[in-house]
Design a protein around this motif. Structure first.
Motif, short mmCIF file in Angstrom:
data_model
loop_
_atom_site.label_atom_id
_atom_site.label_comp_id
_atom_site.label_asym_id
_atom_site.label_seq_id
_atom_site.Cartn_x
_atom_site.Cartn_y
_atom_site.Cartn_z
N GLY A 159 0.80 -1.22 0.00
CA GLY A 159 0.00 0.00 0.00
C GLY A 159 0.83 1.26 0.00
O GLY A 159 0.49 2.24 -0.66
N LYS A 160 1.94 1.25 0.74
CA LYS A 160 2.76 2.46 0.82
C LYS A 160 3.39 2.77 -0.53
O LYS A 160 3.45 3.92 -0.95
CB LYS A 160 3.86 2.29 1.88
N MET A 202 2.61 6.10 -2.81
CA MET A 202 3.70 6.94 -3.32
C MET A 202 3.64 7.01 -4.84
O MET A 202 3.88 8.06 -5.44
CB MET A 202 5.04 6.37 -2.86
N ALA A 203 3.31 5.88 -5.47
CA ALA A 203 3.20 5.85 -6.93
C ALA A 203 2.09 6.79 -7.40
O ALA A 203 2.26 7.50 -8.40
CB ALA A 203 2.92 4.43 -7.42
N GLU A 204 0.98 6.81 -6.67
CA GLU A 204 -0.11 7.73 -7.06
C GLU A 204 0.30 9.17 -6.87
O GLU A 204 -0.08 10.05 -7.65
CB GLU A 204 -1.38 7.43 -6.26
N ARG A 205 1.11 9.45 -5.85
CA ARG A 205 1.61 10.82 -5.68
C ARG A 205 2.51 11.19 -6.85
O ARG A 205 2.45 12.31 -7.38
CB ARG A 205 2.39 10.93 -4.37
N ASN A 206 3.38 10.25 -7.27
CA ASN A 206 4.22 10.50 -8.45
C ASN A 206 3.35 10.77 -9.66
O ASN A 206 3.58 11.72 -10.42
CB ASN A 206 5.11 9.29 -8.74
N ARG A 207 2.32 9.94 -9.82
CA ARG A 207 1.42 10.06 -10.98
C ARG A 207 0.78 11.44 -11.00
O ARG A 207 0.66 12.08 -12.03
CB ARG A 207 0.38 8.94 -10.88
N GLY A 208 0.34 11.89 -9.83
CA GLY A 208 -0.29 13.21 -9.74
C GLY A 208 0.68 14.32 -10.11
O GLY A 208 0.32 15.27 -10.82
N TYR A 209 1.90 14.19 -9.65
CA TYR A 209 2.93 15.18 -9.97
C TYR A 209 3.16 15.23 -11.48
O TYR A 209 3.23 16.30 -12.09
CB TYR A 209 4.23 14.83 -9.23
N ASP A 212 11.50 1.25 -6.97
CA ASP A 212 10.16 1.44 -6.41
C ASP A 212 9.79 2.93 -6.44
O ASP A 212 10.59 3.77 -6.86
CB ASP A 212 10.04 0.83 -5.00
N ALA A 213 8.57 3.21 -6.02
CA ALA A 213 8.02 4.55 -6.21
C ALA A 213 8.78 5.59 -5.40
O ALA A 213 8.92 6.74 -5.82
CB ALA A 213 6.54 4.56 -5.85
N LEU A 214 9.28 5.19 -4.24
CA LEU A 214 10.03 6.14 -3.43
C LEU A 214 11.33 6.53 -4.12
O LEU A 214 11.72 7.70 -4.12
CB LEU A 214 10.33 5.54 -2.05
N ASN A 240 14.21 0.46 -15.83
CA ASN A 240 14.20 -0.29 -14.58
C ASN A 240 15.39 -1.25 -14.54
O ASN A 240 16.07 -1.47 -15.56
CB ASN A 240 12.88 -1.06 -14.47
N VAL A 241 15.64 -1.83 -13.39
CA VAL A 241 16.67 -2.86 -13.26
C VAL A 241 16.27 -4.04 -14.16
O VAL A 241 15.11 -4.40 -14.22
CB VAL A 241 16.76 -3.33 -11.79
N GLY A 242 17.22 -4.61 -14.85
CA GLY A 242 16.93 -5.74 -15.73
C GLY A 242 16.48 -6.94 -14.92
O GLY A 242 17.27 -7.55 -14.19
N ASN A 243 15.19 -7.25 -15.02
CA ASN A 243 14.62 -8.29 -14.15
C ASN A 243 13.16 -8.41 -14.58
O ASN A 243 12.43 -7.42 -14.57
CB ASN A 243 14.73 -7.81 -12.69
N LEU A 244 12.76 -9.61 -14.98
CA LEU A 244 11.39 -9.74 -15.49
C LEU A 244 10.40 -10.15 -14.41
O LEU A 244 9.23 -10.41 -14.71
CB LEU A 244 11.33 -10.78 -16.63
N ILE A 245 10.84 -10.24 -13.17
CA ILE A 245 9.94 -10.71 -12.12
C ILE A 245 9.59 -9.59 -11.14
O ILE A 245 8.47 -9.10 -11.11
CB ILE A 245 10.54 -11.92 -11.38
N CYS A 246 10.58 -9.18 -10.37
CA CYS A 246 10.30 -8.29 -9.24
C CYS A 246 9.71 -6.92 -9.61
O CYS A 246 8.78 -6.48 -8.95
CB CYS A 246 11.56 -8.10 -8.41
N PRO A 247 10.20 -6.26 -10.66
CA PRO A 247 9.64 -4.94 -10.96
C PRO A 247 8.13 -4.97 -11.26
O PRO A 247 7.47 -3.94 -11.16
CB PRO A 247 10.43 -4.47 -12.19
N SER A 248 7.60 -6.14 -11.60
CA SER A 248 6.18 -6.18 -11.97
C SER A 248 5.27 -5.83 -10.80
O SER A 248 4.14 -5.41 -10.98
CB SER A 248 5.80 -7.55 -12.55
N LEU A 249 5.76 -5.99 -9.58
CA LEU A 249 4.92 -5.72 -8.41
C LEU A 249 4.93 -4.26 -7.98
O LEU A 249 4.14 -3.86 -7.14
CB LEU A 249 5.38 -6.55 -7.20
N PHE A 250 5.87 -3.48 -8.53
CA PHE A 250 6.09 -2.15 -7.97
C PHE A 250 5.71 -1.04 -8.95
O PHE A 250 6.45 -0.71 -9.87
CB PHE A 250 7.55 -2.02 -7.52
N ASP A 251 4.53 -0.50 -8.72
CA ASP A 251 4.05 0.65 -9.47
C ASP A 251 4.98 1.82 -9.17
O ASP A 251 5.29 2.10 -8.01
CB ASP A 251 2.62 0.95 -9.01
#
Lengths: 114, 273
Positions: B72-73, B77-84, B155-157, B178-189
């Motif tokens: 959630g955090k 933070m991702a939505e705050r980035n999006r708004g900016y 991540d968003a922060l 993003n960091v070259g990685n097809l798994i972990c970045p998918s979870l982090f907006d």
């Protein structure tokens, strides 16, 4: 792996909630993890062990409810259990579906002591 | 043995499946981890406590209802980035792929073709080194390198902190590699408008089926390195079909960042945004 980032988040959120209630020890954590949340449960358990050291959660029992994936077909509306990320609709065979359940990554509750 | 993730320790479960065997939870996981971790980036949270506690005990254990999204955090933070970004008419792209699919070359070539018509700003993400940022720097557009140390994803922060150090012009294209990685970045907006998954024809046509999480959460799929097709058994149409099975909404561009083949379709689409 990212399970460590998730475990650290669980510890942080759990400690904040416990502190907010005046509790100093957490002996249990109840999690809800969807089958398609992208989290490996064994790895998460291991990560929790490592991340809980020297925190309120050290030694806490981690209980994970795994939530089954269900999808809704975009073409015929059928709701059906997902067998995998590529699951044809059993009613019409389409691969176009929206995930309804199975992506949860949630702390349901904590068992705390003063 | 990796001290942090414990690969090689007894008791660790690894699953191996023959074709046709049913998955356990659908999570197959290769045994060898070869990345170090322990993330240490702080996440400063401000956090309301609205929960009600139905069992007031003075001693012993009680159950405290939480009901909170673990990510959630990051999502907030991702939505705050999006708004900016929206407030400044900045279009943000999150470029994801396996290591070596050609993200940086694609960026270099995209910038070379469009920088006279559009302001660019680049965030480079890698575990270590400034090498990618140095390559982008040669194109003349502003770039910042985020080194995650041992973390395997942005991540968003991190994006918020990187953006604070950049002076992004209004209406710019912010491209995040993003960091070259097809798994972990998918979870982090990250707060992006478009997530672009890049797969090269050298990686195997079944890639989307093996990494469905990333393809399902992306908007655009770029099939890269088509100049190498004469040396391979790959068929971009098969990659596309597999990707569409995982995500029927994907938009595709088939190209070679190195030779320029197909780049016009990609840059025209960008200009039309």
């Amino acid at each position: 792996m990212h399970e460590f980032a998730i475990a650290k988040n669980i510890v942080t959120i759990a400690e904040e909630y416990a502190r907010g209630e005046g509790k100093s020890r957490i002996t249990g954590v109840n999690l809800e993890i969807g089958a398609f949340a992208g989290v490996m449960l064994e790895t998460l358990n291991y990560a929790m062990d490592a991340c809980a050291k020297d925190t309120m959660l050290e030694g806490a029992e981690i209980h994970i409810d795994s939530i089954e994936g269900t999808g809704q077909c975009r073409d015929c509306g059928q709701v059906f259990p997902l067998e995998g990320p590529v699951s044809p609709c059993p009613a019409c065979g389409s691969f176009r579906f929206d995930i309804r359940t199975g992506r949860e990554l949630r702390i349901r509750s904590l068992i705390v002591e003063s | 043995m990796c001290d942090t993730c414990g690969c090689g320790q007894p008791g660790e479960k690894v699953t191996y499946r023959l074709p046709g065997e049913k998955a356990d939870n659908g999570h197959d996981h290769p045994h060898s981890h070869d990345h170090p971790h322990s993330h240490d980036h702080p996440h400063p949270y401000s956090h309301p406590h609205p929960h009600s506690h139905p069992h007031p005990h003075d001693h012993g254990s009680t159950e405290l209802q939480v009901g909170e999204d673990i990510l959630g955090k990051n999502n907030l933070m991702a939505e705050r980035n999006r708004g900016y970004f929206e407030a400044r008419a900045i279009t943000a792209f999150n470029l994801v792929s396996s290591p070596g699919s050609g993200k940086t070359t694609l960026l270099e070539q995209t910038i070379a073709r469009l920088k006279d018509r559009k302001p660019f700003c680049i965030i480079e993400g890698d575990q270590q080194s400034m090498l990618d940022a140095e390559r982008i720097d040669k194109t003349g557009v502003p770039v910042i390198q985020v080194n995650t140390g041992s973390a395997c994803h942005l991540d968003a922060l991190m994006i918020r902190e990187a953006v604070k150090k950049l002076d992004i012009r209004e209406e710019a294209f912010l491209m995040i590699e993003n960091v070259g990685n097809l798994i972990c970045p998918s979870l982090f907006d990250l707060g992006e408008h478009y997530r672009v998954v890049i797969v090269s024809v050298t990686e195997g046509d079944d890639k989307p089926l093996k990494y469905p999480g990333m393809f399902r959460t992306s908007h655009i799929c770029i099939i890269n390195k088509v100049d190498l097709l004469p040396h391979l058994d790959s068929d971009p149409e098969r990659i596309r079909e597999h990707a569409l099975q995982v995500n029927p909404d994907l938009r595709f561009f088939v190209l070679s960042a190195r030779t320029g083949e197909g780049m016009e379709g990609w840059t025209e689409w960008l200009e039309g945004l």
